[in-house]
Design a protein around this motif. Structure first.
Motif, PDB file in Angstrom:
ATOM      1  N   GLY A   1      86.252 113.690  57.238  1.00 54.31           N
ATOM      2  CA  GLY A   1      85.963 112.516  56.155  1.00 54.31           C
ATOM      3  C   GLY A   1      85.730 111.199  56.835  1.00 54.31           C
ATOM      4  N   HIS A   2      85.806 111.162  58.223  1.00 58.34           N
ATOM      5  CA  HIS A   2      85.055 109.927  59.019  1.00 58.34           C
ATOM      6  C   HIS A   2      83.681 110.064  58.981  1.00 58.34           C
ATOM      7  CE1 HIS A   2      89.055 109.572  61.548  1.00 58.34           C
ATOM      8  NE2 HIS A   2      89.235 109.336  60.254  1.00 58.34           N
ATOM      9  N   ARG A   3      83.077 111.126  59.030  1.00 58.85           N
ATOM     10  CA  ARG A   3      81.416 111.459  58.872  1.00 58.85           C
ATOM     11  C   ARG A   3      81.313 111.377  57.650  1.00 58.85           C
ATOM     12  NH1 ARG A   3      79.361 113.657  64.003  1.00 58.85           N
ATOM     13  NH2 ARG A   3      80.532 113.222  65.664  1.00 58.85           N
ATOM     14  N   ASP A   4      81.797 111.009  56.565  1.00 54.99           N
ATOM     15  CA  ASP A   4      81.336 110.899  55.069  1.00 54.99           C
ATOM     16  C   ASP A   4      80.363 109.668  54.996  1.00 54.99           C
ATOM     17  OD1 ASP A   4      81.019 110.742  52.489  1.00 54.99           O
ATOM     18  OD2 ASP A   4      83.137 111.115  52.036  1.00 54.99           O
ATOM     19  N   PRO A   5      79.152 110.121  54.560  1.00 54.76           N
ATOM     20  CA  PRO A   5      78.302 108.902  54.662  1.00 54.76           C
ATOM     21  C   PRO A   5      78.659 107.744  53.406  1.00 54.76           C
ATOM     22  CG  PRO A   5      77.225 110.816  53.710  1.00 54.76           C
ATOM     23  CD  PRO A   5      78.399 111.178  54.269  1.00 54.76           C
ATOM     24  N   ALA A   6      79.500 108.029  52.402  1.00 56.78           N
ATOM     25  CA  ALA A   6      80.007 107.427  51.364  1.00 56.78           C
ATOM     26  C   ALA A   6      81.105 106.215  52.057  1.00 56.78           C
ATOM     27  CB  ALA A   6      80.616 108.080  50.346  1.00 56.78           C
ATOM     28  N   ALA A   7      81.670 106.581  53.232  1.00 55.20           N
ATOM     29  CA  ALA A   7      82.526 105.788  54.030  1.00 55.20           C
ATOM     30  C   ALA A   7      81.840 104.851  54.901  1.00 55.20           C
ATOM     31  CB  ALA A   7      83.614 106.385  54.579  1.00 55.20           C
ATOM     32  N   ASN A   8      81.013 105.691  55.663  1.00 54.37           N
ATOM     33  CA  ASN A   8      80.286 104.764  56.957  1.00 54.37           C
ATOM     34  C   ASN A   8      78.844 105.114  56.910  1.00 54.37           C
ATOM     35  OD1 ASN A   8      82.984 103.880  58.730  1.00 54.37           O
ATOM     36  ND2 ASN A   8      83.532 105.973  58.296  1.00 54.37           N
ATOM     37  N   GLU A   9      78.273 104.062  57.244  1.00 55.54           N
ATOM     38  CA  GLU A   9      76.768 104.280  57.314  1.00 55.54           C
ATOM     39  C   GLU A   9      76.339 104.754  58.645  1.00 55.54           C
ATOM     40  OE1 GLU A   9      74.881 100.226  56.898  1.00 55.54           O
ATOM     41  OE2 GLU A   9      75.130 100.132  54.730  1.00 55.54           O
ATOM     42  N   ARG A  10      75.355 105.768  58.677  1.00 60.94           N
ATOM     43  CA  ARG A  10      74.934 106.480  59.876  1.00 60.94           C
ATOM     44  C   ARG A  10      75.982 107.016  60.325  1.00 60.94           C
ATOM     45  NH1 ARG A  10      74.145 102.837  63.280  1.00 60.94           N
ATOM     46  NH2 ARG A  10      74.670 101.008  62.089  1.00 60.94           N
ATOM     47  N   PRO A  11      76.933 107.925  59.747  1.00 64.65           N
ATOM     48  CA  PRO A  11      78.027 108.375  60.156  1.00 64.65           C
ATOM     49  C   PRO A  11      78.104 109.412  61.453  1.00 64.65           C
ATOM     50  CG  PRO A  11      77.359 109.633  58.352  1.00 64.65           C
ATOM     51  CD  PRO A  11      76.371 108.454  58.498  1.00 64.65           C
ATOM     52  N   ASP A  12      76.937 109.834  61.855  1.00 62.24           N
ATOM     53  CA  ASP A  12      76.544 110.854  62.907  1.00 62.24           C
ATOM     54  C   ASP A  12      76.392 110.019  64.259  1.00 62.24           C
ATOM     55  OD1 ASP A  12      77.487 113.232  61.858  1.00 62.24           O
ATOM     56  OD2 ASP A  12      75.431 113.375  60.661  1.00 62.24           O
ATOM     57  N   GLU A  13      76.118 108.577  64.084  1.00 62.79           N
ATOM     58  CA  GLU A  13      75.794 107.874  65.024  1.00 62.79           C
ATOM     59  C   GLU A  13      77.058 107.112  65.700  1.00 62.79           C
ATOM     60  OE1 GLU A  13      72.756 105.145  64.675  1.00 62.79           O
ATOM     61  OE2 GLU A  13      71.589 106.354  63.320  1.00 62.79           O
ATOM     62  N   PHE A  14      76.995 107.036  67.167  1.00 66.62           N
ATOM     63  CA  PHE A  14      78.085 106.360  67.729  1.00 66.62           C
ATOM     64  C   PHE A  14      77.922 104.878  67.927  1.00 66.62           C
ATOM     65  CE2 PHE A  14      80.471 104.581  71.582  1.00 66.62           C
ATOM     66  CZ  PHE A  14      81.837 104.956  71.138  1.00 66.62           C
ATOM     67  N   ASP A  15      78.490 103.979  67.069  1.00 67.29           N
ATOM     68  CA  ASP A  15      78.070 102.670  67.055  1.00 67.29           C
ATOM     69  C   ASP A  15      79.387 101.576  67.111  1.00 67.29           C
ATOM     70  OD1 ASP A  15      76.736 100.135  66.888  1.00 67.29           O
ATOM     71  OD2 ASP A  15      75.914 100.422  64.923  1.00 67.29           O
ATOM     72  N   PRO A  16      79.670 101.167  68.236  1.00 70.62           N
ATOM     73  CA  PRO A  16      80.696 100.327  67.982  1.00 70.62           C
ATOM     74  C   PRO A  16      80.545  98.870  67.360  1.00 70.62           C
ATOM     75  CG  PRO A  16      80.582 101.045  70.370  1.00 70.62           C
ATOM     76  CD  PRO A  16      79.554 101.461  69.658  1.00 70.62           C
ATOM     77  N   ASP A  17      79.257  98.738  67.139  1.00 70.78           N
ATOM     78  CA  ASP A  17      78.815  97.371  66.662  1.00 70.78           C
ATOM     79  C   ASP A  17      78.604  97.376  65.123  1.00 70.78           C
ATOM     80  OD1 ASP A  17      78.861  95.769  69.191  1.00 70.78           O
ATOM     81  OD2 ASP A  17      76.929  96.878  69.602  1.00 70.78           O
ATOM     82  N   ARG A  18      78.985  98.536  64.420  1.00 70.10           N
ATOM     83  CA  ARG A  18      78.894  98.503  63.228  1.00 70.10           C
ATOM     84  C   ARG A  18      79.833  97.593  62.449  1.00 70.10           C
ATOM     85  NH1 ARG A  18      78.420 103.558  61.149  1.00 70.10           N
ATOM     86  NH2 ARG A  18      78.138 104.532  62.935  1.00 70.10           N
ATOM     87  N   LYS A  19      79.305  96.963  61.272  1.00 70.19           N
ATOM     88  CA  LYS A  19      79.828  95.921  60.666  1.00 70.19           C
ATOM     89  C   LYS A  19      81.518  96.430  60.297  1.00 70.19           C
ATOM     90  CE  LYS A  19      76.080  93.574  58.813  1.00 70.19           C
ATOM     91  NZ  LYS A  19      74.874  93.097  57.709  1.00 70.19           N
ATOM     92  N   VAL A  20      81.569  97.759  59.614  1.00 73.93           N
ATOM     93  CA  VAL A  20      82.786  98.161  59.319  1.00 73.93           C
ATOM     94  C   VAL A  20      83.084  99.439  59.894  1.00 73.93           C
ATOM     95  CG1 VAL A  20      84.099  98.910  57.205  1.00 73.93           C
ATOM     96  CG2 VAL A  20      82.718  96.940  56.975  1.00 73.93           C
ATOM     97  N   ILE A  21      84.199  99.647  60.718  1.00 76.08           N
ATOM     98  CA  ILE A  21      84.318 101.038  60.889  1.00 76.08           C
ATOM     99  C   ILE A  21      85.677 101.472  60.285  1.00 76.08           C
ATOM    100  CG2 ILE A  21      85.417 102.183  62.948  1.00 76.08           C
ATOM    101  CD1 ILE A  21      84.138 100.158  64.862  1.00 76.08           C
ATOM    102  N   ARG A  22      85.373 102.539  59.490  1.00 73.41           N
ATOM    103  CA  ARG A  22      86.582 103.065  58.568  1.00 73.41           C
ATOM    104  C   ARG A  22      86.998 104.322  59.134  1.00 73.41           C
ATOM    105  NH1 ARG A  22      85.244 103.423  52.417  1.00 73.41           N
ATOM    106  NH2 ARG A  22      87.437 103.212  52.090  1.00 73.41           N
ATOM    107  N   HIS A  23      88.400 104.478  59.230  1.00 70.86           N
ATOM    108  CA  HIS A  23      88.805 105.618  59.936  1.00 70.86           C
ATOM    109  C   HIS A  23      90.308 105.748  59.621  1.00 70.86           C
ATOM    110  CE1 HIS A  23      91.466 104.198  63.381  1.00 70.86           C
ATOM    111  NE2 HIS A  23      90.040 103.343  63.736  1.00 70.86           N
TER     112      HIS A  23
END
Length: 418
Positions: free
Chosen positions: A338-360
């Motif tokens: 679910g955490h790697r679902d592109p509907a929840a997180n953009e570019r889900p397979d990238e590790f990016d602490p600076d993403r605007k929203v971190i949904r988990h």
């Protein structure tokens, strides 16, 4: 068999997702399962949910139960006069034991959590900050003298053991045996889905669980006679309207805190070190700004969570978008998918602490949200900001070795050169 070799057969994909051999990188299989959609295995009353929306909805749903006896399979076994088989191996340690409130539903869960949460007040967690910092500094001093360290055995594991022992009031001389037993106990939460046979190391895990229960029983008796500044003493003393925790309830709660706190902390810290050393910019950025630690922790919980899945029971028919879970079905909520679902997180397979929203959902959600979340976050933030600042030129000394665990996925060895 690899994910590509298994094709689109959902049964084979599920088998691959749960196979110990797939622990190094289960995410390609998780993606295929997610793209398949909800996986229903009516012959074993099982529903596997992999989208973020479904995982989130199940954890929020009032009919999503944790009591395994509410499952169709358990009710069938009870009707046949048999002892219901637990979701994981944990229930086989002592089938007469009082379940931890992780496996209870309201009102029993509400009563126990209300009592236990008093011993987890924010001031208790905050008071441990200096001690955690001192432990981390001491471990990094040793690493610096050696010129290398293992992220598990040289940092994450001894830190987690020291903190949980301090929290529970375990004497320093008992820490090595206590830590070993708690690691084995962490393996008992994996789904026990095989119809026959027992996994490798089964008896060792069972004996570790029995030893821990006996150890806690003795420690509780000591704390009744001589209370200390620790969680077990607080659990003994805690009271609400004349209601107190029984000894079995305290023991089950301690076992739960061990699994949820110790194993998750080790995995979180080690995984964050691995992903940052594979992305040098992230290692450097945290080393230069310790205030990034919180974002790194949250993104690690999303990107590669310690708890890969949770189990729930449908206490009644649960209607979700595009699927209805029949009453009594066991649900595997595959958080890592679910955490790697592109509907929840953009570019889900990238590790990016600076993403605007971190949904988990790394600490669960709703009624069973992790009690120790604040402590885990504190330990990880201190450890990660310290190790990146102390060793700016650190690099991987080899590839990680993963444990066979499915539910609490983690690394057993990660060499780091400094």
């Amino acid at each position: 068999m690899t994910a590509s070799q298994s094709g689109s057969d959902p049964h084979l994909l599920l088998a691959q997702a749960l196979a110990p051999a797939n622990r190094v990188d289960p995410y390609p299989v998780y993606q295929q399962l997610r793209e398949h959609g909800p996986l229903h295995l009516p012959e074993v009353n099982l529903m596997v949910l992999t989208s973020f929306a479904h995982c989130d909805a199940v954890l929020r749903h009032p009919a999503s139960a944790s009591d395994r006896d509410k499952s169709t399979i358990a009710q069938r076994q009870i009707a046949e006069g048999k002892q219901p088989r637990p979701f994981g191996l944990a229930g086989l340690v002592d089938q007469r034991r009082t379940p931890a409130f992780l496996f209870l539903d309201p009102p029993d869960h509400t009563r126990l959590r209300k009592l236990v949460v008093k011993a987890f007040a924010p001031r208790v967690i905050s008071a441990m900050q200096d001690e955690i910092t001192a432990v981390v500094d001491g471990l990094l001093d040793t690493a610096q003298r050696n010129g290398e360290f293992d992220a598990v055995t040289g940092l994450a594991y001894p830190l987690a053991v020291a903190v949980i022992c301090r929290l529970l009031g375990v004497p320093v001389e008992d820490e090595p045996q206590f830590g070993h037993a708690s690691t084995l106990l962490g393996q008992t939460v994996d789904p026990f889905l095989a119809a026959t046979g027992k996994p490798e190391g089964f008896h060792e895990r069972i004996e570790a669980g029995k030893w821990l229960r006996s150890y806690f029983r003795d420690l509780i008796q000591r704390r009744r006679r001589d209370p200390g500044d620790d969680l077990i003493s607080a659990l003994i003393a805690v009271e609400e309207s004349g209601d107190q925790l029984t000894e079995d309830e305290i023991i089950s709660t301690c076992n739960l805190l061990l699994i949820a706190g110790h194993e998750s902390t080790v995995s979180l810290i080690t995984t964050a070190i691995l992903v940052m050393l594979r992305d040098r910019a992230q290692w450097t950025a945290l080393g230069a700004d310790r205030h990034r630690a919180g974002r790194v922790v949250e993104e690690t919980l999303r990107f590669d969570p310690p708890a890969q899945l949770l189990g729930r029971i449908a206490a009644e028919d649960i209607v979700l978008p595009d699927v209805t879970v029949p009453k009594g079905d066991t649900m595997i909520v595959l958080l890592a998918a679910g955490h790697r679902d592109p509907a929840a997180n953009e570019r889900p397979d990238e590790f990016d602490p600076d993403r605007k929203v971190i949904r988990h959902l790394g600490f669960g959600h709703g009624t069973h949200f992790c009690l120790g979340a604040a402590l885990v976050r504190l330990e990880a933030s201190i450890a990660l900001s310290a190790v990146t600042a102390r060793f700016p030129d650190a690099r991987l000394g080899g590839e990680p070795v993963y444990k066979p665990n499915v539910t609490l996925r983690g690394i057993s060895s990660l060499p780091v050169r400094i």
